[in-house]
Enzyme design. Structure first.
Site, PDB file in Angstrom:
ATOM      1  N   HIS A 278       0.829  -1.206   0.000  1.00  0.00           N
ATOM      2  CA  HIS A 278       0.000   0.000   0.000  1.00  0.00           C
ATOM      3  C   HIS A 278       0.867   1.261   0.000  1.00  0.00           C
ATOM      4  CE1 HIS A 278      -3.283  -2.649   0.885  1.00  0.00           C
ATOM      5  NE2 HIS A 278      -2.791  -2.988   2.060  1.00  0.00           N
TER       6      HIS A 278
ATOM      7  N   LYS B 148      -5.790   0.117  10.838  1.00  0.00           N
ATOM      8  CA  LYS B 148      -6.865   0.008   9.848  1.00  0.00           C
ATOM      9  C   LYS B 148      -7.717  -1.213  10.213  1.00  0.00           C
ATOM     10  CE  LYS B 148      -4.399  -0.306   5.951  1.00  0.00           C
ATOM     11  NZ  LYS B 148      -3.086  -0.552   6.577  1.00  0.00           N
TER      12      LYS B 148
ATOM     13  N   HIS C 240      -7.114  -4.413  -1.132  1.00  0.00           N
ATOM     14  CA  HIS C 240      -6.412  -5.658  -1.448  1.00  0.00           C
ATOM     15  C   HIS C 240      -7.059  -6.306  -2.658  1.00  0.00           C
ATOM     16  CE1 HIS C 240      -6.401  -4.910   2.886  1.00  0.00           C
ATOM     17  NE2 HIS C 240      -5.117  -5.148   2.790  1.00  0.00           N
TER      18      HIS C 240
END
Lengths: 330, 330
Positions: free
Chosen positions: A57, A105, A216
């Site tokens: 990320h 997260k 994802h």
């Protein structure tokens, strides 16, 4: 699979090495366990902010380690949660005596591992859970809403407060408050390929898009025919504002986030479409951020994040920051 | 073709609108003719720096308009040279009485149009031609070497000097000098798709790479089987250093530039590989820059740019800059 890599099992380590070498003025990388800290320790008594999550990320989270944001980041393998030993070692490395705040997260694996670290950690700590993705209520890797591109805003806001001397409880409260002011949603045109898997995470037709995609590549709300930018902006902005319910003439931070494979030209075009949409709601754009900040390797697509600005959030957003991926005022 | 766009003929205008809206503190966009200027005029007597070129390479050049870099940028249609009327209108808009310096990447169309503007312009002007790409001597759109990712370094260095009061002749001389200190070369794994064309610019097999690719997807030196990151770094660094011939223990700026479709993780990994290669030559990395700065829409691949640092270049590289894509010291 064509990627700029050597052996698949060395991708993370070699990438972290390059990251450390190219930003040695800002940060240091520890290997085994893997964590990234500031090059210079923060001042005594400051709350230490630690985030982390699967790699892939970038620049999230390592790119936000530095003055005014994180004290440390714990990168897991690609799209895989980091482990408690990383979080504990990072906490011990960056402890300033002000306590530890984890910024997490909302993914089941991340949450479980950070909770384990929190319990095992021999020092005062709290956790801010970020769940800004309004696309789906539960998802492949999540119970409850996912944490996505809004996480960086939470990190910036708490980072500034911690730098200014806020206590652990104050940082936690500000983080929870900021999280509530943020909503995000994204779309994808293509999948991405995790090196260890060697093939795309999901299949998608040449004329389709995934609406509400996760970072994802996990499914969102629905698969539809690819739409025009204005329609994409309308779908995302409307859903986001339904959640945020800003007042008339509210001022917001509008963040267009690229997932890694979409040209900057298109991200600016999406900003324009989103701005047109916000105008219909009489919502004012007070701050802007456009670029690849919370990516999914080379996935083509983008997300829109909107954060309602109050005086506190605005002040902390504008304050100086010096990290690899975000820098202003110094 | 899946892209975040509305109608193909509006891509540039809508993208420029979004660019202007999201960076209104830094820059302004004029449409018809298209050019980008700083939000605030520079001080009287300062040399005005103007660059430009086809769009699709964002953030180049518009992302480098602002304090410490360009006064204006002229974006052409995607991969198409801007026209003399844009350059003349931009020159008139940003004229501070210190003369105009055009910074031009070496492509036949760009060069011709900037030369025409230079002749038609009713004020003192000079041109710095950037030709840092060591891959090929002549190319599809070029006589002589192409100008690629090193252009941004030339813009930063002259931008700093102009801000500090250098004359037009001094800026021109410094630009020519800096250009000679820079060499670049890139590779691509995939093509990109120009919206108006609707299909990939070139075909490439699933296991092949183009070595020495141009930033419009134009051919480089050869087509080979995709290689490992270390081999890519060796090929590129060796070719670059053959050209630059740095002294032992020379200090360089190492810039890993993504073409738009390659994850940041891989760019940092390539940095690591390039750093290992430079160590063999006893070349020291004094400054670093990793990211998507000179792109080719969503092309997957990257280039390596090396700039030999002398005291003058180093000073001007480090000086404060405030643009959409490069910001430090303020």
């Amino acid at each position: 699979m064509k990627k700029i890599i050597n052996d698949v099992e060395d991708v993370l380590t070699e990438s972290l090495n390059g990251f450390a070498l190219s930003h040695s003025d800002i940060l240091k990388v520890n290997l085994n366990p893997n964590f990234i800290t500031r090059a210079k320790k923060s001042k005594a008594g400051k709350v230490s902010l630690i985030s982390g999550g699967g790699s892939g990320h970038e620049p999230l989270h390592g790119g936000f380690v530095g003055f005014g944001m994180l004290d440390a980041a714990c990168p897991g393998q690609i799209f895989t949660s980091p482990t408690p030993d990383q979080m504990i070692a990072a906490s011990e490395a960056v402890d300033n005596g002000g306590g530890i705040l984890f910024i997490v997260k909302n993914y089941s694996g991340d949450l479980m591992n950070f909770e384990m670290a929190s319990e095992m950690l021999g020092m005062e700590n709290m956790t801010v859970l970020v769940n800004d993705d309004v696309a789906v209520e539960d998802s492949t890797y999540t119970t409850g809403r996912r944490g996505v591109a809004g996480t960086m805003i939470v990190e910036k806001v708490i980072g500034s407060a911690a730098e200014a001397g806020a206590s652990l409880a104050q940082c936690k409260e500000l983080g929870d408050h900021t999280n509530k002011m943020i909503a995000s949603m994204g779309i994808a045109f293509t999948s991405c390929t995790v090196p260890a898997a060697g093939k795309p995470t999901f299949e998608i037709a040449h004329d389709e898009m995934e609406i509400g995609v996760g970072i994802h590549g996990e499914p969102g709300r629905k698969r539809e025919k690819a739409k025009r930018a204005d329609e994409i902006a309308r779908d995302l902005v409307d859903t986001i504002l339904e959640d945020l319910k800003p007042d008339n003439n509210a001022e917001v931070l509008l963040h267009i986030n690229g997932f890694g494979g979409t040209p900057l030209m298109e991200l600016y075009l999406l900003f324009n479409s989103a701005a047109n949409e916000l105008e219909k709601y009489k919502v004012k754009i007070g701050r802007s951020l456009v670029g690849n900040y919370t990516t999914s390797l080379e996935m083509a697509g983008a997300s829109i994040t909107i954060c309602t600005l109050d005086d506190t959030i605005l002040k902390h957003w504008d304050s100086p920051v010096h990290t690899a991926a975000l820098r202003w005022g110094m």
